[in-house]
Scaffold this active site. Structure first.
Site, PDB file in Angstrom:
ATOM      1  CB  SER A 105      -0.972  -0.069   1.182  1.00  0.00           C
ATOM      2  OG  SER A 105      -1.938   0.936   1.082  1.00  0.00           O
ATOM      3  CG  ASP A 155      -7.372  -2.135  -3.737  1.00  0.00           C
ATOM      4  OD1 ASP A 155      -8.014  -1.326  -3.039  1.00  0.00           O
ATOM      5  OD2 ASP A 155      -6.148  -2.332  -3.610  1.00  0.00           O
ATOM      6  CG  HIS A 186      -5.932  -1.657  -0.073  1.00  0.00           C
ATOM      7  ND1 HIS A 186      -5.441  -1.210  -1.291  1.00  0.00           N
ATOM      8  CD2 HIS A 186      -5.116  -1.111   0.872  1.00  0.00           C
ATOM      9  CE1 HIS A 186      -4.385  -0.429  -1.082  1.00  0.00           C
ATOM     10  NE2 HIS A 186      -4.169  -0.349   0.219  1.00  0.00           N
TER      11      HIS A 186
HETATM   12  C1  MLT Z   1      -2.847   3.960   1.858  1.00  0.00           C
HETATM   13  O1  MLT Z   1      -3.839   3.820   2.576  1.00  0.00           O
HETATM   14  O2  MLT Z   1      -1.728   3.826   2.295  1.00  0.00           O
HETATM   15  C2  MLT Z   1      -3.088   4.351   0.454  1.00  0.00           C
HETATM   16  O3  MLT Z   1      -3.976   3.534  -0.119  1.00  0.00           O
HETATM   17  C3  MLT Z   1      -1.845   4.382  -0.339  1.00  0.00           C
HETATM   18  C4  MLT Z   1      -1.115   5.662  -0.099  1.00  0.00           C
HETATM   19  O4  MLT Z   1      -1.695   6.599   0.431  1.00  0.00           O
HETATM   20  O5  MLT Z   1       0.072   5.705  -0.456  1.00  0.00           O
END
Ligand code: MLT
Length: 203
Positions: A105, A155, A186
């Site tokens: 992520s 996702d 996700h």
């Molecule tokens: C997260 O929640 O970390 C996002 O989906 C990805 C990001 O903000 O880099």
């Protein structure tokens, strides 16, 4: 003093690769260490904690909204992370030419920005649930750098077209990109780990 709070485990055999484990939003330097052992037992592990806090949750760079990144901060934090990898390789004496990022992520996004903004730093990368972090102009040269993108078809944070855009961007810089799709959102599923483990055997 190294510039990130981090955890380090030396490789079991000298010269084995080092996995740079990069957590998602709200994670820390401990979170992905068990994953490193599953993905590549015996590899070294370097696991920094992101320095940005979003309502108390560590991240590797600031975002303005979900999926909307503060690009100045992203650039600066990415170069800081790239410097940290170099510093850590000197301090712990691991082979700086054999560092493979594994990011989830937000960690996948900073691994992607490291490929794109500091292209000599990583020998390869596993990007789990990744987006396009930044589109640099000019594009860097990533000659045949192996990159695995492991994303979920359903996702809510990463539309399928975003994954395609990321793969195309990295390929146009010369990287050797494999895209693995999972019937998942996700969160990671067992299949992500199995396939990443198999893919990492090339190192
Ligand atoms: C997260 O929640 O970390 C996002 O989906 C990805 C990001 O903000 O880099």
């Amino acid at each position: 003093m190294l510039s990130f709070t981090h955890l380090y485990q030396p490789p079991r055999a000298p010269g084995a690769p080092t996995l740079l484990m990069l957590h998602g939003t709200g994670g820390n330097e401990h979170e992905l260490v068990p994953l490193a052992a599953e993905l590549m037992p015996g590899a070294g592990v370097l696991s920094p904690r992101g320095k940005v806090l979003e309502r108390g949750m560590p991240r590797f760079f600031r975002r303005l909204a979900e999926g909307v990144f503060d690009l100045d901060d992203l650039r600066q934090r990415t170069l800081e992370l790239a410097d940290f990898i170099g510093e850590a390789s000197l301090y712990y004496k691991f082979d700086a030419s054999r560092v493979i990022a594994v990011g989830f992520s937000n960690g996948a996004n900073v691994a992607g920005s490291t490929l794109l903004l500091a292209p000599k730093v990583l020998a390869g990368a596993v990007l789990l649930r990744a987006m396009v972090p930044i589109v640099p102009d000019p594009l860097p040269a990533l000659p045949a750098t192996p990159v695995l993108i492991s994303n979920g078809r359903v996702d809510p944070l990463v539309p399928v077209a975003e994954t395609d855009r990321l793969a195309a961007l990295l390929r146009s810089a010369g990287a050797q990109v494999s895209v693995h799709w999972h019937q998942a959102g996700h969160q990671l599923v067992h299949d992500d780990i199995e396939q990443a483990h198999a893919w990492l055997a090339r190192f």
